[in-house]
Scaffold this motif. Structure first.
Motif, PDB file in Angstrom:
ATOM      1  N   ALA A 151       0.690  -1.137  -0.113  1.00  0.00           N
ATOM      2  CA  ALA A 151      -0.073  -0.110   0.008  1.00  0.00           C
ATOM      3  C   ALA A 151       0.964   1.224  -0.162  1.00  0.00           C
ATOM      4  O   ALA A 151       0.572   2.278  -0.767  1.00  0.00           O
ATOM      5  CB  ALA A 151      -0.884   0.167   0.964  1.00  0.00           C
ATOM      6  N   PHE A 152       1.868   1.240   0.804  1.00  0.00           N
ATOM      7  CA  PHE A 152       2.956   2.312   0.772  1.00  0.00           C
ATOM      8  C   PHE A 152       3.678   2.464  -0.534  1.00  0.00           C
ATOM      9  O   PHE A 152       3.660   3.782  -1.002  1.00  0.00           O
ATOM     10  CB  PHE A 152       4.068   2.104   1.946  1.00  0.00           C
ATOM     11  N   CYS A 153       4.054   1.299  -1.180  1.00  0.00           N
ATOM     12  CA  CYS A 153       4.612   1.558  -2.581  1.00  0.00           C
ATOM     13  C   CYS A 153       3.679   2.178  -3.477  1.00  0.00           C
ATOM     14  O   CYS A 153       4.057   2.792  -4.541  1.00  0.00           O
ATOM     15  CB  CYS A 153       5.079   0.314  -3.066  1.00  0.00           C
ATOM     16  N   GLN A 154       2.350   2.076  -3.508  1.00  0.00           N
ATOM     17  CA  GLN A 154       1.266   2.615  -4.291  1.00  0.00           C
ATOM     18  C   GLN A 154       1.327   4.140  -4.162  1.00  0.00           C
ATOM     19  O   GLN A 154       0.592   4.810  -5.055  1.00  0.00           O
ATOM     20  CB  GLN A 154       0.104   1.858  -4.334  1.00  0.00           C
ATOM     21  N   GLN A 155       1.709   4.543  -3.203  1.00  0.00           N
ATOM     22  CA  GLN A 155       1.596   5.876  -2.824  1.00  0.00           C
ATOM     23  C   GLN A 155       2.984   6.847  -3.120  1.00  0.00           C
ATOM     24  O   GLN A 155       2.829   8.079  -2.717  1.00  0.00           O
ATOM     25  CB  GLN A 155       1.142   6.252  -1.551  1.00  0.00           C
ATOM     26  N   ILE A 156       3.963   6.239  -3.157  1.00  0.00           N
ATOM     27  CA  ILE A 156       5.224   6.770  -3.418  1.00  0.00           C
ATOM     28  C   ILE A 156       5.710   6.872  -4.732  1.00  0.00           C
ATOM     29  O   ILE A 156       5.447   6.032  -5.780  1.00  0.00           O
ATOM     30  CB  ILE A 156       6.230   6.306  -2.676  1.00  0.00           C
ATOM     31  N   PRO A 157       6.587   7.830  -5.494  1.00  0.00           N
ATOM     32  CA  PRO A 157       6.933   7.961  -6.634  1.00  0.00           C
ATOM     33  C   PRO A 157       7.614   6.613  -7.446  1.00  0.00           C
ATOM     34  O   PRO A 157       8.410   6.072  -6.493  1.00  0.00           O
ATOM     35  CB  PRO A 157       8.183   9.172  -6.604  1.00  0.00           C
ATOM     36  N   SER A 158       7.313   6.312  -8.555  1.00  0.00           N
ATOM     37  CA  SER A 158       7.597   4.675  -8.946  1.00  0.00           C
ATOM     38  C   SER A 158       9.058   5.106  -9.890  1.00  0.00           C
ATOM     39  O   SER A 158       9.622   4.103 -10.064  1.00  0.00           O
ATOM     40  CB  SER A 158       6.532   4.340  -9.898  1.00  0.00           C
ATOM     41  N   ARG A 170      12.614 -15.939   9.114  1.00  0.00           N
ATOM     42  CA  ARG A 170      11.125 -16.337   8.747  1.00  0.00           C
ATOM     43  C   ARG A 170      10.714 -15.725   7.473  1.00  0.00           C
ATOM     44  O   ARG A 170       9.831 -16.471   6.799  1.00  0.00           O
ATOM     45  CB  ARG A 170      10.345 -16.357   9.922  1.00  0.00           C
ATOM     46  N   TYR A 171      11.018 -14.571   6.949  1.00  0.00           N
ATOM     47  CA  TYR A 171      10.687 -13.860   5.900  1.00  0.00           C
ATOM     48  C   TYR A 171      11.332 -14.317   4.747  1.00  0.00           C
ATOM     49  O   TYR A 171      11.154 -14.007   3.401  1.00  0.00           O
ATOM     50  CB  TYR A 171      10.758 -12.585   6.119  1.00  0.00           C
ATOM     51  N   MET A 172      12.418 -15.218   4.842  1.00  0.00           N
ATOM     52  CA  MET A 172      13.350 -15.384   3.884  1.00  0.00           C
ATOM     53  C   MET A 172      12.625 -16.636   3.113  1.00  0.00           C
ATOM     54  O   MET A 172      12.977 -18.031   3.252  1.00  0.00           O
ATOM     55  CB  MET A 172      14.611 -15.899   4.205  1.00  0.00           C
ATOM     56  N   ASN A 173      11.533 -16.281   2.445  1.00  0.00           N
ATOM     57  CA  ASN A 173      10.852 -17.554   1.757  1.00  0.00           C
ATOM     58  C   ASN A 173      10.259 -17.052   0.233  1.00  0.00           C
ATOM     59  O   ASN A 173      10.445 -15.882  -0.073  1.00  0.00           O
ATOM     60  CB  ASN A 173       9.667 -18.085   2.613  1.00  0.00           C
ATOM     61  N   ARG A 174       9.556 -17.887  -0.381  1.00  0.00           N
ATOM     62  CA  ARG A 174       9.094 -17.491  -1.775  1.00  0.00           C
ATOM     63  C   ARG A 174       8.078 -16.408  -1.875  1.00  0.00           C
ATOM     64  O   ARG A 174       8.162 -15.571  -2.662  1.00  0.00           O
ATOM     65  CB  ARG A 174       8.457 -18.983  -2.448  1.00  0.00           C
ATOM     66  N   SER A 175       7.236 -16.501  -0.786  1.00  0.00           N
ATOM     67  CA  SER A 175       6.221 -15.179  -0.889  1.00  0.00           C
ATOM     68  C   SER A 175       7.062 -13.692  -0.618  1.00  0.00           C
ATOM     69  O   SER A 175       6.597 -12.904  -1.277  1.00  0.00           O
ATOM     70  CB  SER A 175       5.534 -15.410   0.563  1.00  0.00           C
ATOM     71  N   PHE A 176       8.053 -13.636   0.241  1.00  0.00           N
ATOM     72  CA  PHE A 176       8.890 -12.562   0.285  1.00  0.00           C
ATOM     73  C   PHE A 176       9.470 -11.910  -1.137  1.00  0.00           C
ATOM     74  O   PHE A 176       9.537 -11.053  -1.449  1.00  0.00           O
ATOM     75  CB  PHE A 176      10.008 -12.406   1.213  1.00  0.00           C
ATOM     76  N   PHE A 177      10.000 -13.173  -1.728  1.00  0.00           N
ATOM     77  CA  PHE A 177      10.965 -12.708  -2.975  1.00  0.00           C
ATOM     78  C   PHE A 177       9.819 -12.668  -4.031  1.00  0.00           C
ATOM     79  O   PHE A 177      10.275 -11.701  -5.047  1.00  0.00           O
ATOM     80  CB  PHE A 177      11.949 -13.809  -3.163  1.00  0.00           C
ATOM     81  N   ASP A 178       8.860 -13.312  -4.062  1.00  0.00           N
ATOM     82  CA  ASP A 178       7.764 -13.001  -5.104  1.00  0.00           C
ATOM     83  C   ASP A 178       7.116 -11.537  -5.029  1.00  0.00           C
ATOM     84  O   ASP A 178       7.020 -10.936  -5.864  1.00  0.00           O
ATOM     85  CB  ASP A 178       6.800 -13.996  -5.148  1.00  0.00           C
ATOM     86  N   PHE A 179       7.030 -10.991  -3.643  1.00  0.00           N
ATOM     87  CA  PHE A 179       6.625  -9.781  -3.282  1.00  0.00           C
ATOM     88  C   PHE A 179       7.419  -8.904  -3.830  1.00  0.00           C
ATOM     89  O   PHE A 179       7.098  -7.840  -4.529  1.00  0.00           O
ATOM     90  CB  PHE A 179       6.368  -9.780  -1.735  1.00  0.00           C
ATOM     91  N   LEU A 180       8.951  -8.733  -3.638  1.00  0.00           N
ATOM     92  CA  LEU A 180       9.871  -7.961  -4.311  1.00  0.00           C
ATOM     93  C   LEU A 180       9.782  -7.977  -5.964  1.00  0.00           C
ATOM     94  O   LEU A 180       9.913  -6.900  -6.335  1.00  0.00           O
ATOM     95  CB  LEU A 180      11.123  -8.522  -3.764  1.00  0.00           C
ATOM     96  N   VAL A 181       9.668  -9.218  -6.486  1.00  0.00           N
ATOM     97  CA  VAL A 181       9.632  -8.797  -7.799  1.00  0.00           C
ATOM     98  C   VAL A 181       8.483  -8.146  -8.284  1.00  0.00           C
ATOM     99  O   VAL A 181       8.516  -7.517  -9.284  1.00  0.00           O
ATOM    100  CB  VAL A 181       9.686 -10.347  -8.557  1.00  0.00           C
ATOM    101  N   ARG A 182       7.191  -8.651  -7.670  1.00  0.00           N
ATOM    102  CA  ARG A 182       5.919  -7.620  -8.199  1.00  0.00           C
ATOM    103  C   ARG A 182       5.897  -6.481  -7.784  1.00  0.00           C
ATOM    104  O   ARG A 182       5.397  -5.355  -8.594  1.00  0.00           O
ATOM    105  CB  ARG A 182       4.762  -8.631  -7.300  1.00  0.00           C
ATOM    106  N   ASN A 183       6.555  -5.925  -7.110  1.00  0.00           N
ATOM    107  CA  ASN A 183       6.579  -4.424  -6.605  1.00  0.00           C
ATOM    108  C   ASN A 183       8.084  -4.020  -6.981  1.00  0.00           C
ATOM    109  O   ASN A 183       8.117  -2.863  -6.692  1.00  0.00           O
ATOM    110  CB  ASN A 183       6.365  -4.489  -5.223  1.00  0.00           C
ATOM    111  N   ARG A 184       8.646  -4.406  -7.672  1.00  0.00           N
ATOM    112  CA  ARG A 184      10.121  -3.792  -8.076  1.00  0.00           C
ATOM    113  C   ARG A 184      10.928  -3.463  -7.166  1.00  0.00           C
ATOM    114  O   ARG A 184      11.408  -2.201  -7.200  1.00  0.00           O
ATOM    115  CB  ARG A 184       9.762  -3.155  -9.373  1.00  0.00           C
ATOM    116  N   LEU A 185      11.043  -3.987  -5.908  1.00  0.00           N
ATOM    117  CA  LEU A 185      11.873  -3.759  -4.897  1.00  0.00           C
ATOM    118  C   LEU A 185      13.231  -4.304  -4.842  1.00  0.00           C
ATOM    119  O   LEU A 185      13.231  -5.673  -4.922  1.00  0.00           O
ATOM    120  CB  LEU A 185      11.271  -4.128  -3.786  1.00  0.00           C
ATOM    121  N   SER A 186      14.177  -3.852  -4.974  1.00  0.00           N
ATOM    122  CA  SER A 186      15.518  -4.493  -4.962  1.00  0.00           C
ATOM    123  C   SER A 186      15.804  -5.250  -3.700  1.00  0.00           C
ATOM    124  O   SER A 186      15.510  -4.501  -2.633  1.00  0.00           O
ATOM    125  CB  SER A 186      16.737  -3.516  -5.123  1.00  0.00           C
TER     126      SER A 186
END
Length: 288
Positions: A151-158, A170-186
């Motif tokens: 939600a934060f990413c959708q409000q800041i300059p792209s 525990r965050y080092m999983n496929r959900s997290f790395f998929d999330f990074l790809v979807r939101n173009r977060l390095s």
């Protein structure tokens, strides 16, 4: 082929005289630093949360001075203020109740921060969001954290490049790395602070990590207080060599570059005892 930039976490260390600087004081540290390295991590603006009505942001004069001190092809990586990444205020005592931080993932505060960085121009590289260990007292779940940040990413300059670091294994999983790809977060990959070795993370999730334009690798080490005691905070010698780790990190770096990923390799004094010495060691391991 990606581009590799190697630099340090911060730069104002008088004990680097002879390694980086011509004198321990009375010089423009950053200007002399930029004669040796093509990137640096700015972390001084991270420490920004001082109270519910007190948030520190960069001084315009400092930002302008930084830009004047470096050549056009230099790149800053910048840690975003912890007033944006802390879910709660730091507790003064362990028994204190958690107090929510009203600025957590505040798009308006981050917009103000970004506007102050504008004088950096093309020298501004990835802005990194560093999150600590997020337990269930802070956020209910990893899914909730990702919802907050999306939600934060959708409000800041792209138009800017953003990186994200979390310090919860525990965050080092496929959900997290998929999330990074979807939101173009390095991905910001951390060596130290009880996180899994970067080589292990890359082995498990390299198929997703190589989908990014940029990756930031931060070498921090496991024992900040211990190495400060050992060095006496004089940062001109390697006192805790990590030969196997460095070799593995170089292997990861070279594989990322071969996949066309740009790599920022940020080295902290606390990793081996001297960031410039560690960089010398890394360069000796890199393929020509």
């Amino acid at each position: 082929m990606g581009r590799l930039r190697i630099g340090t976490c911060s730069w104002r260390y008088p004990s680097w005289q002879g390694l980086v600087y011509s004198a321990p004081r009375g010089i423009n540290y950053l200007q002399e630093y930029a004669q040796h390295y093509d990137t640096v991590e700015i972390d001084r603006w991270f420490w920004s949360l001082f109270g519910e009505d007190s948030v520190g942001l960069p001084e315009p004069g400092d930002v302008e001075a930084y830009r004047r001190s470096v050549p056009d092809d230099f790149i800053f990586t910048v840690k975003a203020p912890n007033s944006i990444t802390l879910t709660h205020f730091y507790k003064k005592r362990k028994t204190d109740a958690l107090t929510p931080n009203p600025y957590f993932v505040s798009a308006s505060l981050f917009g103000a921060f970004l506007s102050l960085l504008e004088p950096l121009g093309e020298t501004l590289g990835p802005v990194m969001f560093q999150f600590g260990y997020l337990n269930k007292q802070m956020v209910d779940s990893q899914d909730q954290f990702q919802e907050f940040f999306q939600a934060f990413c959708q409000q800041i300059p792209s138009s800017s490049d953003y990186g994200i670091e979390v310090r919860n294994v525990r965050y080092m999983n496929r959900s997290f790395f998929d999330f990074l790809v979807r939101n173009r977060l390095s991905p910001v990959l951390l060596q130290g602070y009880w996180m899994p070795p970067i080589a292990d993370i890359y082995r498990d999730w390299g198929d997703l990590i190589t989908q990014h334009k940029s990756v930031i690798i931060r070498l921090l080490g496991p024992d900040r207080k211990g190495i400060e005691k050992e060095t006496g905070k004089r940062w001109d010698q390697v006192v805790a060599p990590k030969d196997e780790e460095l070799s593995a990190i170089v292997d990861v770096t070279e594989d990322l570059l071969a996949h066309g990923v740009n790599v920022y390799l940020n080295v902290n004094n606390h990793y081996e005892g001297s960031a410039p010495r560690t960089i010398e060691r890394i360069r000796s391991l890199l393929s020509d």
